[in-house]
Design a protein around this motif. Structure first.
Motif, short mmCIF file in Angstrom:
data_model
loop_
_atom_site.label_atom_id
_atom_site.label_comp_id
_atom_site.label_asym_id
_atom_site.label_seq_id
_atom_site.Cartn_x
_atom_site.Cartn_y
_atom_site.Cartn_z
N ALA A 128 0.85 -1.19 0.00
CA ALA A 128 0.00 0.00 0.00
C ALA A 128 0.88 1.24 0.00
N GLU A 129 0.76 2.03 -1.04
CA GLU A 129 1.40 3.35 -1.05
C GLU A 129 0.62 4.24 -0.08
N ILE A 130 1.32 4.97 0.77
CA ILE A 130 0.67 5.87 1.71
C ILE A 130 0.78 7.29 1.18
N GLY A 131 -0.36 7.89 0.88
CA GLY A 131 -0.39 9.25 0.35
C GLY A 131 -1.02 10.21 1.33
N GLY A 132 -0.96 11.49 1.01
CA GLY A 132 -1.52 12.53 1.86
C GLY A 132 -2.96 12.86 1.51
N HIS A 133 -3.70 13.29 2.54
CA HIS A 133 -5.11 13.67 2.36
C HIS A 133 -5.42 14.88 3.24
N SER A 134 -4.39 15.70 3.47
CA SER A 134 -4.44 16.88 4.34
C SER A 134 -4.26 16.46 5.80
N HIS A 135 -4.25 17.44 6.71
CA HIS A 135 -4.11 17.12 8.13
C HIS A 135 -5.47 16.96 8.81
N THR A 136 -6.38 17.92 8.60
CA THR A 136 -7.67 17.88 9.29
C THR A 136 -8.86 17.72 8.35
N HIS A 137 -8.61 17.45 7.06
CA HIS A 137 -9.66 17.17 6.09
C HIS A 137 -10.61 18.36 5.83
N PRO A 138 -10.08 19.57 5.62
CA PRO A 138 -10.97 20.68 5.26
C PRO A 138 -11.25 20.71 3.77
N GLN A 139 -12.14 21.61 3.37
CA GLN A 139 -12.35 21.88 1.95
C GLN A 139 -11.23 22.84 1.52
N LEU A 140 -10.23 22.31 0.87
CA LEU A 140 -9.00 23.06 0.64
C LEU A 140 -9.20 24.31 -0.20
N ASP A 141 -10.19 24.29 -1.09
CA ASP A 141 -10.40 25.46 -1.94
C ASP A 141 -11.12 26.59 -1.22
N GLN A 142 -11.52 26.36 0.03
CA GLN A 142 -12.27 27.37 0.77
C GLN A 142 -11.47 27.97 1.92
N ILE A 143 -10.20 27.60 2.08
CA ILE A 143 -9.41 28.11 3.20
C ILE A 143 -8.32 29.06 2.69
N THR A 144 -7.72 29.81 3.62
CA THR A 144 -6.72 30.81 3.25
C THR A 144 -5.43 30.15 2.76
N ASP A 145 -4.58 30.94 2.15
CA ASP A 145 -3.31 30.42 1.68
C ASP A 145 -2.47 29.85 2.82
N ASP A 146 -2.43 30.55 3.96
CA ASP A 146 -1.65 30.07 5.10
C ASP A 146 -2.20 28.76 5.63
N ALA A 147 -3.52 28.66 5.74
CA ALA A 147 -4.14 27.43 6.23
C ALA A 147 -3.90 26.28 5.25
N LEU A 148 -3.95 26.58 3.97
CA LEU A 148 -3.72 25.57 2.95
C LEU A 148 -2.30 25.03 3.05
N ARG A 149 -1.32 25.92 3.17
CA ARG A 149 0.07 25.47 3.30
C ARG A 149 0.25 24.60 4.54
N PHE A 150 -0.36 25.01 5.64
CA PHE A 150 -0.27 24.22 6.86
C PHE A 150 -0.83 22.82 6.65
N GLU A 151 -2.02 22.72 6.07
CA GLU A 151 -2.67 21.42 5.87
C GLU A 151 -1.80 20.48 5.04
N LEU A 152 -1.17 21.02 4.01
CA LEU A 152 -0.36 20.19 3.12
C LEU A 152 0.98 19.83 3.75
#
Length: 265
Positions: A128-152
């Motif tokens: 199983a390849e383990i990939g990323g799906h964000s940290h807290t599972h938000p709607q990424l297109d609806q959050i700020t640039d800073d929050a987006l960078r943090f999630e990723l």
């Protein structure tokens, strides 16, 4: 092989799912039957990184490639899906929301019983390849640039720390993305990403917008066979696509309003 490839999107595999995960859960017996069909029909599961690398380089894929992917990180993937995958030696990709995985980074947001990191490592040890799906599972297109960078970046950092290597692949929570999100995913170091779309993946979609088809609790074995064979997909998901198109218009309007508000502050 540069033709279309079915990428199957699973979430929970459970006998008694809760209300939050029921629609997108699959019964263990149904999952086992689906894996048996893939084996019987001569499909060869590959992981997300291998598909994207092959399409970048032109290296041939095996005959009848298919991707088996799981989102979020539910415990049933280890308990119920792993034995079926291991029976046939199938590769897969698990996209984890790191803040939902039980352990030191758990934010308590998981919708049902989630995997722990030992179980994630066990899956990684079984192709199983383990990939990323964000940290807290938000709607990424609806959050700020800073929050987006943090999630990723937080997601990528945790997976690298737990598994010893950074993840190469990403899947957008809820399937939502935008040009800004896709640029950020690439800048964070992910080399490919999966959306939903409910269509076959094609090379022309590009490595950051590959489409998947949803497997639900109501997906019977005949419908499943049609999906992996690429038949009647548009008709099967016609209602989903209409709803997605309408909601996309609403989401774009919300983004415009937020930008206007921020510009006035």
């Amino acid at each position: 092989m540069s033709g279309p490839v079915p990428i199957l999107m699973y979430h929970s595999v459970a006998r008694t799912p809760n209300d939050a995960t029921r629609a997108l859960s699959v019964a263990p017996e149904a999952f086992a039957e689906q894996m048996a069909l893939l084996d019987d029909r001569g499909f060869t599961p590959v992981n997300t990184a291998r598909l994207a690398a092959a399409w970048r380089s032109g290296v041939p894929l095996p005959a009848r490639p298919v991707l088996i992917t799981f989102d979020d990180g539910y415990e049933g993937v280890h308990r119920h899906a792993l034995p079926a995958l291991a029976k046939y030696g199938f590769a897969s990709t698990l996209f984890v929301s790191t803040g939902w995985i039980r352990g030191a980074y758990d934010t308590g947001g998981g919708l049902d019983t989630m995997l722990d990191w030992d179980q994630v490592r066990a899956l990684a040890g079984e192709q199983a390849e383990i990939g990323g799906h964000s940290h807290t599972h938000p709607q990424l297109d609806q959050i700020t640039d800073d929050a987006l960078r943090f999630e990723l970046l937080r997601c990528r950092e945790i997976i690298a720390g737990e598994l010893g290597a950074p993840p190469a692949s990403f899947a957008y929570p809820y399937g939502y993305s935008s040009a800004r999100v896709r640029r950020s995913v690439r800048a964070a170091g992910f080399t490919q990403s999966l959306a939903v779309g409910n269509g076959l993946a094609r090379r022309r979609q590009g490595p950051y917008a590959l489409q998947r088809v949803t497997v639900r609790r109501t997906t019977g074995i005949e419908e499943f066979e049609r999906l992996v064979e690429g038949r009647s997909i548009a008709r099967t998901f016609a209602r989903d696509r209409a709803l997605t198109k309408g909601y996309a218009m609403v989401r774009r309007a919300r983004q415009v309003r937020r930008k206007a508000i921020r510009s006035r502050v």
